[in-house]
Design an enzyme around this catalytic site. Structure first.
Site, PDB file in Angstrom:
ATOM      1  N   GLY A  34      -9.582   0.299  -7.785  1.00 41.52           N
ATOM      2  CA  GLY A  34      -8.425  -0.429  -5.523  1.00 41.52           C
ATOM      3  C   GLY A  34      -7.185  -0.901  -6.777  1.00 41.52           C
ATOM      4  N   GLY A  79      -6.232  -3.684  -7.894  1.00 39.44           N
ATOM      5  CA  GLY A  79      -5.787  -4.313  -9.236  1.00 39.44           C
ATOM      6  C   GLY A  79      -6.361  -3.623 -10.572  1.00 39.44           C
ATOM      7  N   GLU A 137      -3.950  -3.024  13.943  1.00 40.55           N
ATOM      8  CA  GLU A 137      -3.749  -1.803  13.426  1.00 40.55           C
ATOM      9  C   GLU A 137      -4.076  -0.553  14.013  1.00 40.55           C
ATOM     10  OE1 GLU A 137      -2.453  -1.754   9.018  1.00 40.55           O
ATOM     11  OE2 GLU A 137      -0.164  -1.928   9.669  1.00 40.55           O
ATOM     12  N   ALA A 164      -2.785  -5.897  -0.786  1.00 40.48           N
ATOM     13  CA  ALA A 164      -2.955  -5.439  -1.670  1.00 40.48           C
ATOM     14  C   ALA A 164      -1.419  -5.926  -2.711  1.00 40.48           C
ATOM     15  CB  ALA A 164      -2.309  -4.054  -1.292  1.00 40.48           C
TER      16      ALA A 164
END
Lengths: 434, 434
Positions: free
Chosen positions: B15, B17, B172, B317
């Site tokens: 991901g 990270g 969203e 994120a």
């Protein structure tokens, strides 16, 4: 009560055939219902590129509702037709009875295993969008696994792909796969080094793309071999099992990936029609694409065995499209009480891509090969692809891969039959669907 | 024997990270292995748009091998890590032992059901690319089924979507879904007429996007309501079953579609580390992102509970990216015998899109809403999306839908758990994977 007077046409299948009937009937005085088990039309001529990670599955699919949206008299039902009951003039779908005045059966074809043992269980078909994605997943998974196994024999098995059938689909897929492997996958998997990755193309006949014959067949073979594909002609498959492919001459090719493009057969819905079904699953129709003995049932496309100069028309998109247009026109003529001539197929030729810069085409008797044929191939495919955005995205992908020797996104999308630590799909991706 | 002296860093998770650690370590004197169960990195901030048929799944995914291709010292393994055995300094993956000198755990988070009955069985998560596609399939299938059922109550159930959680993802998705339905789906399904399609957004707290508070929260609620979303604040879910959602105040909302965006928890691999796991699944790390008591085990991203001014950093994120860069830098410093300062998070703000022309952003303390915030949102998301072609295709899709009020391809891609004549997935698409 004008509404009640409108006759209803039910079309089964939203492939090339069914869709062209619906288009032709848009704005007519019929109520049209088009039924498909998928909510999208698939542009099958480019399916092999999905498996070769050249383009994305969305780019060769177009929602049926989007296509028929502006046809006020056409309605779409997403569902699988269980049965045609002609005696009641209904089809059974989603548990309901859908009445018809005219029925068009355009269900296309499925893989034909010619009763060779193991084909259904151990090979990958390439007939639906889902097949295309499952095969892509599987090939990429084989590479991932090969990069991690220590056993040489197992690695070789994982890196061997056998394509059975040297017709257009087999040839196009072999070419695209060879380029995927020699280009992007080689860069993606440096740990595989000069490992022997092998692609076999197995054809029972004497030639690849036999319908073109002579120079074009030989050119095709030469080009594929130049890309590293091992072409085996006059080689018939006797059986398959989890080890791999067994040829009639005794050869055994060990592999986890067999792609079956060796032939198709008509796909018919259960019905009470009194029609003769040929051994290849097709139904002979008359010169109006009607089922003999029925004035209100038409069969078009791969399922229809239409005799043209005594020979059945091939199971290809142009036949389905022309028959679809024809049946639509015929139905409109019936409504107006006009007579119409029988269906006449116009052979516009054919074409097969062999990869970068190379194709063969036969148009109006003119045989072409190489770069010009390839440009024609691209032009025709973009032209017929449905949806402007699809055309645009496919073009960008092609230009991209042309310039950068890169392929589209190489994703292994998870499926419920996947197991990230083992086989892509223990059942080769198909059986668990049924 | 220089080869043997190179220390090995194993990173679990590709991901934000894990990938940023690998990037930082590219070209360093470490051997780096990055392991993920998928062969691609997913740009999760745009996942909700996949479910709303705004963009295609391929466009927010980038193959890990493509990303690390030019990092000679970084190797990728596709597989699920079964266990971390710190006492042997190995991780178990694909049945093999992979030794490490340093370990970075960056496995992220999974949905948190807060032990509310029925959430796992009856709601759709929105955490992986697969989740995104399953939800898209399901919503489109509900519309297909609604277009065919006669029973009013059943149709209403099919046309009701409940989104639980008024954080950024819930907001969203609610905005994007409202636009999908009021635009393209209305045109695609004329037979549904003025049928009551209802989207609920349920939030247990007093505000939507509570972290922004005040004006921005109220603006968000106002804009969603303008799009027709029914926002229920101070409404907690008590349970779910196949009927629908039960609220604590006794309200029952009948639906087949519950989307769960109400919270996540850390996702840890089985291990023999002596670390304290918080009730939310996170593990407290020290100021160097290390697991207390271990000098060679780092945890970053959603799984890490990093205290910043006494409060844990959010599971977003930017935190994972900054921690990934930091740990990479730290590891290089260790090799050079240098000292390094403790990790310091720089809060660059946040942003939430509410649909066409509308977003809220908070950047460097500055709160913005409306059109300018929306342009910033677009710019930042395109900037961080990995891969030039993905950026291009996403932009084209956005411009397309902006001009034509059209959404991307609305496909119901078959999955083995699908049944074209019935539920999209009887198990809500998830259980059959396990």
């Amino acid at each position: 009560m004008d509404q009640n007077k409108r006759k209803r046409v039910v079309i089964i299948g939203a492939g090339f055939g069914g869709l062209w009937v619906a288009r032709e009937l848009s704005g007519s005085d019929y109520d049209v219902i088009i039924i498909d088990k998928n909510n999208y039309h698939t542009f099958l001529p480019l399916l092999y590129q999905v498996s070769a990670a050249e383009i994305e599955p969305e780019q060769i699919a177009s929602p049926v509702r989007f296509i028929v949206r502006n046809f006020a008299n056409v309605r779409f039902i997403r569902g699988q037709v269980g049965e045609i009951r002609y005696r009641d003039k209904v089809v059974i779908c989603l548990g309901q009875q859908i009445a018809f005045d005219y029925l068009v059966i355009a269900t296309g074809s499925v893989n034909n295993d010619f009763n060779i043992p193991g084909v259904l269980q151990y090979s990958f078909p390439l007939k639906t969008l889902d097949d295309g994605m499952i095969l892509r997943n599987h090939i990429l998974t084989c590479f991932e696994r090969a990069s991690f196994v220590d056993d040489n024999k197992q690695r070789k098995r994982l890196l061997t792909v056998v394509i059975v059938g040297g017709g257009p689909t087999g040839v196009e897929f072999a070419g695209a796969l060879a380029e995927l492997i020699s280009g992007p996958l080689k860069k993606d998997f440096p740990e595989l080094g000069n490992e022997a990755i092998t692609i076999y193309l197995i054809e029972a006949g004497e030639n690849l793309v036999g319908m073109y014959g002579g120079v074009l067949s030989e050119y095709t073979k030469f080009q594929l071999e130049k890309k590293g594909v091992k072409v085996l002609l006059n080689s018939a498959v006797s059986k398959m099992d989890k080890t791999g492919v067994y040829l009639k001459d005794g050869t055994i090719i060990e592999t986890e990936t067999v792609v079956w493009t060796a032939g198709v057969k008509g796909q018919l819905v259960k019905n009470d029609l009194n029609a003769d079904i040929l051994p290849n699953g097709r139904i002979t129709v008359d010169e109006y694409c009607k089922v003999p003995g029925y004035d209100d049932v038409f069969i078009i496309g791969d399922l229809a065995n239409f005799l043209h100069n005594g020979k059945p028309l091939p199971m290809i998109a142009p036949v389905a499209i022309q028959q679809g247009k024809y049946v639509g026109t015929l139905l409109k003529a019936i409504q107006k009480g006009k007579r119409i001539k029988q269906f006449k197929y116009i052979d516009k030729g054919g074409m097969v891509a062999i990869g970068r810069n190379k194709a063969i085409t036969q148009i109006a008797g003119l045989k072409l090969k190489g770069y010009i044929a390839w440009i024609i191939w691209i032009f025709i495919h973009i032209l017929y692809l449905i949806g402007f955005k699809n055309k645009l995205f496919v073009m960008i992908n092609w230009i991209w891969s042309y310039i950068f020797f890169e392929k589209s996104v190489r994703l292994i999308l998870p499926r419920c039959c996947d197991n990230p630590n083992g086989d892509a799909c223990l059942q080769r991706g198909r059986i668990c669907k049924e």
